[in-house]
Design a protein around this motif. Structure first.
Motif, PDB file in Angstrom:
ATOM      1  N   ASN A  99     -10.089  -1.907   4.088  1.00  0.00           N
ATOM      2  CA  ASN A  99     -10.394  -1.074   5.252  1.00  0.00           C
ATOM      3  C   ASN A  99     -10.947   0.294   4.844  1.00  0.00           C
ATOM      4  O   ASN A  99     -10.490   1.329   5.307  1.00  0.00           O
ATOM      5  N   ASP A 100     -11.904   0.282   3.924  1.00  0.00           N
ATOM      6  CA  ASP A 100     -12.604   1.495   3.471  1.00  0.00           C
ATOM      7  C   ASP A 100     -11.734   2.492   2.713  1.00  0.00           C
ATOM      8  O   ASP A 100     -11.989   3.697   2.750  1.00  0.00           O
ATOM      9  N   ARG A 101     -10.709   1.987   2.033  1.00  0.00           N
ATOM     10  CA  ARG A 101      -9.869   2.869   1.211  1.00  0.00           C
ATOM     11  C   ARG A 101      -9.258   2.063   0.068  1.00  0.00           C
ATOM     12  O   ARG A 101      -9.099   0.855   0.160  1.00  0.00           O
ATOM     13  N   TRP A 102      -8.911   2.761  -1.001  1.00  0.00           N
ATOM     14  CA  TRP A 102      -8.201   2.128  -2.110  1.00  0.00           C
ATOM     15  C   TRP A 102      -6.707   2.115  -1.797  1.00  0.00           C
ATOM     16  O   TRP A 102      -6.161   3.105  -1.310  1.00  0.00           O
ATOM     17  N   VAL A 103      -6.075   0.996  -2.091  1.00  0.00           N
ATOM     18  CA  VAL A 103      -4.652   0.831  -1.831  1.00  0.00           C
ATOM     19  C   VAL A 103      -3.929   0.564  -3.143  1.00  0.00           C
ATOM     20  O   VAL A 103      -4.357  -0.279  -3.943  1.00  0.00           O
ATOM     21  N   ASP A 104      -2.840   1.309  -3.375  1.00  0.00           N
ATOM     22  CA  ASP A 104      -1.952   1.030  -4.500  1.00  0.00           C
ATOM     23  C   ASP A 104      -1.087  -0.172  -4.127  1.00  0.00           C
ATOM     24  O   ASP A 104      -0.630  -0.284  -2.982  1.00  0.00           O
ATOM     25  N   LEU A 105      -0.853  -1.061  -5.099  1.00  0.00           N
ATOM     26  CA  LEU A 105      -0.061  -2.262  -4.847  1.00  0.00           C
ATOM     27  C   LEU A 105       1.238  -2.237  -5.645  1.00  0.00           C
ATOM     28  O   LEU A 105       1.228  -1.929  -6.838  1.00  0.00           O
ATOM     29  N   VAL A 106       2.339  -2.579  -4.985  1.00  0.00           N
ATOM     30  CA  VAL A 106       3.603  -2.807  -5.685  1.00  0.00           C
ATOM     31  C   VAL A 106       3.531  -4.231  -6.216  1.00  0.00           C
ATOM     32  O   VAL A 106       3.192  -5.166  -5.483  1.00  0.00           O
ATOM     33  N   VAL A 107       3.836  -4.396  -7.505  1.00  0.00           N
ATOM     34  CA  VAL A 107       3.813  -5.709  -8.139  1.00  0.00           C
ATOM     35  C   VAL A 107       5.257  -6.199  -8.286  1.00  0.00           C
ATOM     36  O   VAL A 107       6.096  -5.521  -8.887  1.00  0.00           O
ATOM     37  N   TRP A 108       5.520  -7.358  -7.696  1.00  0.00           N
ATOM     38  CA  TRP A 108       6.834  -8.003  -7.738  1.00  0.00           C
ATOM     39  C   TRP A 108       6.688  -9.334  -8.455  1.00  0.00           C
ATOM     40  O   TRP A 108       5.691 -10.030  -8.259  1.00  0.00           O
ATOM     41  N   SER A 109       7.690  -9.725  -9.258  1.00  0.00           N
ATOM     42  CA  SER A 109       7.604 -11.029  -9.919  1.00  0.00           C
ATOM     43  C   SER A 109       8.939 -11.764  -9.875  1.00  0.00           C
ATOM     44  O   SER A 109      10.009 -11.161  -9.783  1.00  0.00           O
ATOM     45  N   MET A 110       8.821 -13.080  -9.962  1.00  0.00           N
ATOM     46  CA  MET A 110       9.974 -13.965 -10.047  1.00  0.00           C
ATOM     47  C   MET A 110       9.664 -14.982 -11.142  1.00  0.00           C
ATOM     48  O   MET A 110       8.557 -15.521 -11.181  1.00  0.00           O
TER      49      MET A 110
END
Length: 179
Positions: A153-164
């Motif tokens: 949506n016209d912006r950079w987003v930081d992502l939380v990385v979760w793992s299992m």
């Protein structure tokens, strides 16, 4: 609740569901603005069916009483490392009902149990607290933040990385209060 692979006959239904939830979904999902017609949905379903036929993981509709409520699916499986990531969304009116949590549980049972994967990742926008609650509730490990990892949506987003990991899933006992 039923999870099932998308079929081309469901293109109109999927498009209508996306269209009704466009404003809500586009805040966090980069594909929403690129999905402008039933033809775009048909192309998605065709790619999703091919992905499944090539043993790269499923893309499923989440159906409640024969009504489409959302979607859950795998990004293509990395078989060399027995790893994939999953994504999900649900209609705005169905948030907070445990639908995505139950869908993730079913998907994880399939990925770890049936396919024998070793690792599954979920990535959520740092500000998307409802989405981040899902892996947290399921006992995923929060690995960190991928900075400016997705253009949405016209912006950079930081992502939380979760793992299992498979061993963690096999030994996890998810209390009813976390579902």
């Amino acid at each position: 609740m039923e999870l099932r692979l998308f079929d081309l006959t469901e293109s109109d239904t999927l498009y209508a569901t996306v269209e009704c939830n466009r404003g809500y979904l586009r805040e966090w999902l980069p594909w929403v603005d690129r999905t402008q017609s039933v033809t775009d949905i048909r192309e998605f379903i065709t790619r999703a069916r091919l992905q499944f036929e090539n043993s790269q993981g499923p893309q499923c509709g989440i159906w409640l009483n024969d009504e489409l409520a959302g979607c859950i699916g795998c990004h293509p499986i990395d078989w060399s490392n027995r790893h994939c990531s999953i994504g999900y969304w649900v209609e705005e009116t169905r948030c907070g009902q445990g639908i995505v949590t139950r869908s993730c549980q079913t998907m994880l049972e399939y990925l770890f149990g049936e396919l024998g994967l070793h690792r599954v990742v979920i990535q959520c926008g740092t500000g998307n607290h409802k989405s981040c609650a899902i892996p947290q509730r399921l006992g995923f490990t929060r690995e960190g933040i991928a900075r400016q990892a997705e253009w949405v949506n016209d912006r950079w987003v930081d992502l939380v990385v979760w793992s299992m990991l498979a061993g963690e899933w096999a030994t996890s006992a998810i209390p009813e209060s976390r579902r």
